[in-house]
Design a protein around this motif. Structure first.
Motif, PDB file in Angstrom:
ATOM      1  N   VAL A  42      -8.220   3.709   5.074  1.00  0.00           N
ATOM      2  CA  VAL A  42      -7.760   2.337   5.327  1.00  0.00           C
ATOM      3  C   VAL A  42      -7.314   2.166   6.777  1.00  0.00           C
ATOM      4  CG1 VAL A  42      -7.187   1.851   2.921  1.00  0.00           C
ATOM      5  CG2 VAL A  42      -5.409   2.776   4.433  1.00  0.00           C
ATOM      6  N   ASN A  43      -6.831   3.248   7.379  1.00  0.00           N
ATOM      7  CA  ASN A  43      -6.416   3.152   8.779  1.00  0.00           C
ATOM      8  C   ASN A  43      -7.601   3.101   9.746  1.00  0.00           C
ATOM      9  OD1 ASN A  43      -3.281   3.373   9.473  1.00  0.00           O
ATOM     10  ND2 ASN A  43      -3.638   4.412   7.526  1.00  0.00           N
ATOM     11  N   ARG A  44      -8.800   3.381   9.260  1.00  0.00           N
ATOM     12  CA  ARG A  44     -10.003   3.145  10.070  1.00  0.00           C
ATOM     13  C   ARG A  44     -10.223   1.652  10.295  1.00  0.00           C
ATOM     14  NH1 ARG A  44     -15.087   5.445   7.125  1.00  0.00           N
ATOM     15  NH2 ARG A  44     -16.127   4.037   8.592  1.00  0.00           N
ATOM     16  N   PHE A  45      -9.790   0.850   9.337  1.00  0.00           N
ATOM     17  CA  PHE A  45     -10.143  -0.566   9.336  1.00  0.00           C
ATOM     18  C   PHE A  45      -8.947  -1.497   9.530  1.00  0.00           C
ATOM     19  CE2 PHE A  45     -13.271   1.714   6.756  1.00  0.00           C
ATOM     20  CZ  PHE A  45     -14.434   1.381   7.432  1.00  0.00           C
ATOM     21  N   ALA A  46      -7.752  -0.934   9.640  1.00  0.00           N
ATOM     22  CA  ALA A  46      -6.557  -1.769   9.821  1.00  0.00           C
ATOM     23  C   ALA A  46      -5.458  -0.933  10.457  1.00  0.00           C
ATOM     24  CB  ALA A  46      -6.076  -2.331   8.482  1.00  0.00           C
ATOM     25  N   PHE A  85       0.839  -1.196   0.000  1.00  0.00           N
ATOM     26  CA  PHE A  85       0.000   0.000   0.000  1.00  0.00           C
ATOM     27  C   PHE A  85       0.875   1.248   0.000  1.00  0.00           C
ATOM     28  CE2 PHE A  85      -3.228   3.007   0.923  1.00  0.00           C
ATOM     29  CZ  PHE A  85      -4.379   2.440   0.403  1.00  0.00           C
ATOM     30  N   HIS A  86       0.629   2.143  -0.969  1.00  0.00           N
ATOM     31  CA  HIS A  86       1.381   3.396  -1.069  1.00  0.00           C
ATOM     32  C   HIS A  86       0.490   4.441  -1.708  1.00  0.00           C
ATOM     33  CE1 HIS A  86       2.121   2.557  -5.440  1.00  0.00           C
ATOM     34  NE2 HIS A  86       2.057   1.312  -5.001  1.00  0.00           N
ATOM     35  N   HIS A 103       5.744   7.727  -2.569  1.00  0.00           N
ATOM     36  CA  HIS A 103       4.576   8.343  -1.955  1.00  0.00           C
ATOM     37  C   HIS A 103       4.798   8.624  -0.464  1.00  0.00           C
ATOM     38  CE1 HIS A 103       2.580   6.329  -5.517  1.00  0.00           C
ATOM     39  NE2 HIS A 103       2.258   7.599  -5.638  1.00  0.00           N
ATOM     40  N   ARG A 104       4.033   9.593   0.061  1.00  0.00           N
ATOM     41  CA  ARG A 104       4.159   9.997   1.465  1.00  0.00           C
ATOM     42  C   ARG A 104       3.762   8.886   2.427  1.00  0.00           C
ATOM     43  NH1 ARG A 104       0.710  14.830   3.163  1.00  0.00           N
ATOM     44  NH2 ARG A 104      -0.692  14.059   1.540  1.00  0.00           N
ATOM     45  N   PHE A 105       2.721   8.145   2.061  1.00  0.00           N
ATOM     46  CA  PHE A 105       2.173   7.132   2.961  1.00  0.00           C
ATOM     47  C   PHE A 105       2.435   5.744   2.375  1.00  0.00           C
ATOM     48  CE2 PHE A 105      -0.632  10.907   3.104  1.00  0.00           C
ATOM     49  CZ  PHE A 105      -0.338  11.340   4.392  1.00  0.00           C
ATOM     50  N   GLN A 106       3.139   4.910   3.133  1.00  0.00           N
ATOM     51  CA  GLN A 106       3.451   3.550   2.684  1.00  0.00           C
ATOM     52  C   GLN A 106       3.355   2.615   3.884  1.00  0.00           C
ATOM     53  OE1 GLN A 106       7.069   3.228   0.270  1.00  0.00           O
ATOM     54  NE2 GLN A 106       7.058   5.432  -0.060  1.00  0.00           N
ATOM     55  N   GLY A 107       2.825   1.427   3.651  1.00  0.00           N
ATOM     56  CA  GLY A 107       2.754   0.479   4.747  1.00  0.00           C
ATOM     57  C   GLY A 107       2.033  -0.788   4.374  1.00  0.00           C
ATOM     58  N   MET A 108       1.898  -1.646   5.368  1.00  0.00           N
ATOM     59  CA  MET A 108       1.194  -2.922   5.223  1.00  0.00           C
ATOM     60  C   MET A 108       0.229  -3.074   6.396  1.00  0.00           C
ATOM     61  SD  MET A 108       2.054  -4.988   2.675  1.00  0.00           S
ATOM     62  CE  MET A 108       3.402  -5.547   1.628  1.00  0.00           C
ATOM     63  N   LYS A 121       8.750  -0.428   3.563  1.00  0.00           N
ATOM     64  CA  LYS A 121       9.364   0.164   2.378  1.00  0.00           C
ATOM     65  C   LYS A 121       9.654  -0.956   1.379  1.00  0.00           C
ATOM     66  CE  LYS A 121      10.017   4.581   3.642  1.00  0.00           C
ATOM     67  NZ  LYS A 121       9.150   4.645   4.815  1.00  0.00           N
ATOM     68  N   ASN A 122       9.206  -0.772   0.147  1.00  0.00           N
ATOM     69  CA  ASN A 122       9.426  -1.774  -0.882  1.00  0.00           C
ATOM     70  C   ASN A 122      10.792  -1.554  -1.517  1.00  0.00           C
ATOM     71  OD1 ASN A 122       8.727  -3.965  -2.505  1.00  0.00           O
ATOM     72  ND2 ASN A 122       7.901  -2.653  -4.117  1.00  0.00           N
ATOM     73  N   ARG A 123      11.727  -2.472  -1.230  1.00  0.00           N
ATOM     74  CA  ARG A 123      13.079  -2.372  -1.778  1.00  0.00           C
ATOM     75  C   ARG A 123      13.308  -3.577  -2.681  1.00  0.00           C
ATOM     76  NH1 ARG A 123      13.811   0.349   3.307  1.00  0.00           N
ATOM     77  NH2 ARG A 123      14.689   2.414   2.849  1.00  0.00           N
ATOM     78  N   VAL A 124      13.186  -3.348  -3.977  1.00  0.00           N
ATOM     79  CA  VAL A 124      13.236  -4.416  -4.975  1.00  0.00           C
ATOM     80  C   VAL A 124      14.679  -4.616  -5.440  1.00  0.00           C
ATOM     81  CG1 VAL A 124      12.437  -5.113  -7.271  1.00  0.00           C
ATOM     82  CG2 VAL A 124      10.879  -3.916  -5.708  1.00  0.00           C
ATOM     83  N   LYS A 125      15.047  -5.870  -5.640  1.00  0.00           N
ATOM     84  CA  LYS A 125      16.348  -6.200  -6.223  1.00  0.00           C
ATOM     85  C   LYS A 125      16.127  -6.847  -7.589  1.00  0.00           C
ATOM     86  CE  LYS A 125      18.144  -4.823  -2.393  1.00  0.00           C
ATOM     87  NZ  LYS A 125      18.660  -3.450  -2.325  1.00  0.00           N
ATOM     88  N   SER A 126      17.161  -6.825  -8.404  1.00  0.00           N
ATOM     89  CA  SER A 126      17.091  -7.457  -9.723  1.00  0.00           C
ATOM     90  C   SER A 126      18.359  -8.247  -9.983  1.00  0.00           C
ATOM     91  CB  SER A 126      16.920  -6.393 -10.819  1.00  0.00           C
ATOM     92  OG  SER A 126      16.897  -7.010 -12.103  1.00  0.00           O
ATOM     93  N   THR A 127      18.181  -9.506 -10.359  1.00  0.00           N
ATOM     94  CA  THR A 127      19.301 -10.329 -10.802  1.00  0.00           C
ATOM     95  C   THR A 127      19.362 -10.257 -12.325  1.00  0.00           C
ATOM     96  OG1 THR A 127      19.147 -11.846  -8.924  1.00  0.00           O
ATOM     97  CG2 THR A 127      20.263 -12.665 -10.898  1.00  0.00           C
ATOM     98  N   THR A 128      20.462  -9.749 -12.831  1.00  0.00           N
ATOM     99  CA  THR A 128      20.611  -9.625 -14.277  1.00  0.00           C
ATOM    100  C   THR A 128      22.092  -9.678 -14.627  1.00  0.00           C
ATOM    101  OG1 THR A 128      20.055  -8.274 -16.224  1.00  0.00           O
ATOM    102  CG2 THR A 128      20.621  -7.089 -14.219  1.00  0.00           C
ATOM    103  N   GLN A 129      22.407 -10.338 -15.708  1.00  0.00           N
ATOM    104  CA  GLN A 129      23.784 -10.422 -16.212  1.00  0.00           C
ATOM    105  C   GLN A 129      24.758 -10.856 -15.113  1.00  0.00           C
ATOM    106  OE1 GLN A 129      24.751  -6.755 -18.246  1.00  0.00           O
ATOM    107  NE2 GLN A 129      22.957  -6.871 -19.581  1.00  0.00           N
ATOM    108  N   GLY A 130      24.307 -11.783 -14.253  1.00  0.00           N
ATOM    109  CA  GLY A 130      25.187 -12.385 -13.267  1.00  0.00           C
ATOM    110  C   GLY A 130      25.441 -11.561 -12.026  1.00  0.00           C
ATOM    111  N   GLN A 131      24.689 -10.492 -11.809  1.00  0.00           N
ATOM    112  CA  GLN A 131      24.845  -9.672 -10.610  1.00  0.00           C
ATOM    113  C   GLN A 131      23.478  -9.321 -10.033  1.00  0.00           C
ATOM    114  OE1 GLN A 131      28.011  -6.582 -10.322  1.00  0.00           O
ATOM    115  NE2 GLN A 131      28.047  -6.723 -12.551  1.00  0.00           N
TER     116      GLN A 131
END
Length: 383
Positions: free
Chosen positions: A72-76, A61-62, A187-192, A82-92
């Motif tokens: 959404v914070n009314r109900f949860a 959620f962001h 985005h300003r607001f991020q969470g789960m 923070k979504n920190r994505v990695k990528s495996t490509t070309q052997g790294q």
């Protein structure tokens, strides 16, 4: 005395609209063909490991929409994520989105932000002044090296076609950063939600004016039994696909398990075209406040959506847009039916936009009733 209203679909659209209209005194029934609420953001505890699993792929959620964040914070209880994505490509392994660390690592340099900006500008294809395709947009942004490492193979796998066939607009939401910020979203607001999305949607639906019926399909021929119907299923599905099917991509999930920490992050993309999966997700990392010995992971691959598959990503190329306009024209002639959500408007929507549009649809309905006006078939133009 309120109207008898039907929501077809117990995902975010149906739940948010249903809750608002029930609060306004209407009698709301919500049907869903699945055995659970929350649609594609359904979460459940894995019985063996206790990991909270995002059953239809990860949902993070962001938003910058403070009204939606408050809703959404009314109900949860939303906890920081923070979504920190990695990528495996070309052997790294690299960080995404492309940032200063990615650039320095990829080129084996130690550039400062202004140096990296100038360097990437030197790599970009200056001959492309009006990018038309995804490929042209990427080449104009970052040049061929980074395009082929991070975008070309991944995009071919995700969309099942050459990036030369996709519109440039798809790439406009992928940033390049000239600092070391590896937060995927800005985005300003991020969470789960601490207890998962399904628990949140169940709380939205917890109202005496709402009746939920799961494992129940709706027959459009029964629409006249209700004062108004909100349809969040596929737009073409409302008509039995009789003009043809709108194109989607679907996802296959291959689950596997491990002990401990298998990949060290929640999302690992695979940029090489010869690796079949687009990414592997490790779901315990989506709840970093929890600890689990076991781990549940999914290899995710994309393919063309068939009649019995779950539609995920609307394709919206020329052929689909022509068919879409035919269905939209037909839908606008409907009486007492409104088409909402990702499938009902054939658009890719993040969760916050889905919720905001549902809030707007509900208020539009209440205004229409108060002023004795007809409710439109769409509150957002699908085209």
């Amino acid at each position: 005395m309120g109207d008898k209203l039907l929501m077809v679909g117990a995902g975010l659209s149906g739940a948010v609209i249903g809750r608002r209209l029930a609060e306004a005194g209407h009698e709301v029934t919500i049907l869903d063909a699945r055995s659970h609420v929350a649609g594609n953001c359904h979460t459940e505890r894995d019985a063996e490991t206790g990991v909270m699993v995002h059953v239809y792929g990860p949902h993070i959620f962001h938003t910058d929409d403070e009204g939606v964040w408050d809703y959404v914070n009314r109900f949860a209880d939303f906890l920081p994520y923070k979504n920190r994505v990695k990528s495996t490509t070309q052997g790294q392994v690299f960080s995404l989105p492309i940032n200063l660390h990615t650039i320095n690592q990829f080129y084996g340099k130690t550039m400062r932000p202004d140096e990296a900006r100038a360097f990437i500008e030197s790599q970009a294809d200056k001959s492309i002044t009006d990018p038309q395709s995804f490929e042209e947009q990427a080449l104009a942004f970052v040049g061929r090296d980074l395009y082929e490492a991070f975008f070309k193979g991944y995009t071919e796998k995700q969309w099942g076609c050459s990036p030369t066939e996709l519109p440039a607009s798809i790439l406009k939401r992928l940033p390049v950063r000239f600092n070391y910020d590896d937060n995927y979203f800005f985005h300003r607001f991020q969470g789960m939600p601490e207890d998962g999305y399904t628990a949140m949607v169940e709380r939205i639906l917890d109202h005496p004016g709402i009746t939920v019926r799961l494992e129940t399909r709706f027959d459009p021929a029964q629409a006249d039994q209700w004062d108004h119907v909100f349809w969040s299923g596929p737009l073409d599905g409302f008509y039995g696909f009789d003009l043809g099917r709108l194109g989607y991509r679907t996802l296959d999930f291959e689950q596997f398990r491990a002990q401990g920490d298998w990949q060290g992050c929640a999302v690992m993309n695979y940029g090489d075209a010869d690796v079949p999966q687009t990414r592997i997700t490790e779901h315990k990392h989506f709840s970093p406040w929890e600890e689990h010995e076991g781990s549940v992971l999914y290899r995710e691959t994309s393919r063309e959506c068939g009649p019995d598959d779950i539609p995920y990503y609307p394709i919206r190329l020329v052929e689909e847009k022509a068919l879409l306009s035919d269905y939209v024209e037909r839908a606008r002639a409907e009486q007492n039916v409104t088409f909402v959500g990702r499938l009902g408007t054939y658009r890719y929507l993040d969760m916050d936009v889905t919720i905001r549009e549902a809030m707007t649809a509900a208020e539009t309905f209440l205004s229409a009733r108060a002023e004795a006006r007809a409710m439109p078939a769409f509150t957002v133009d699908p085209s």
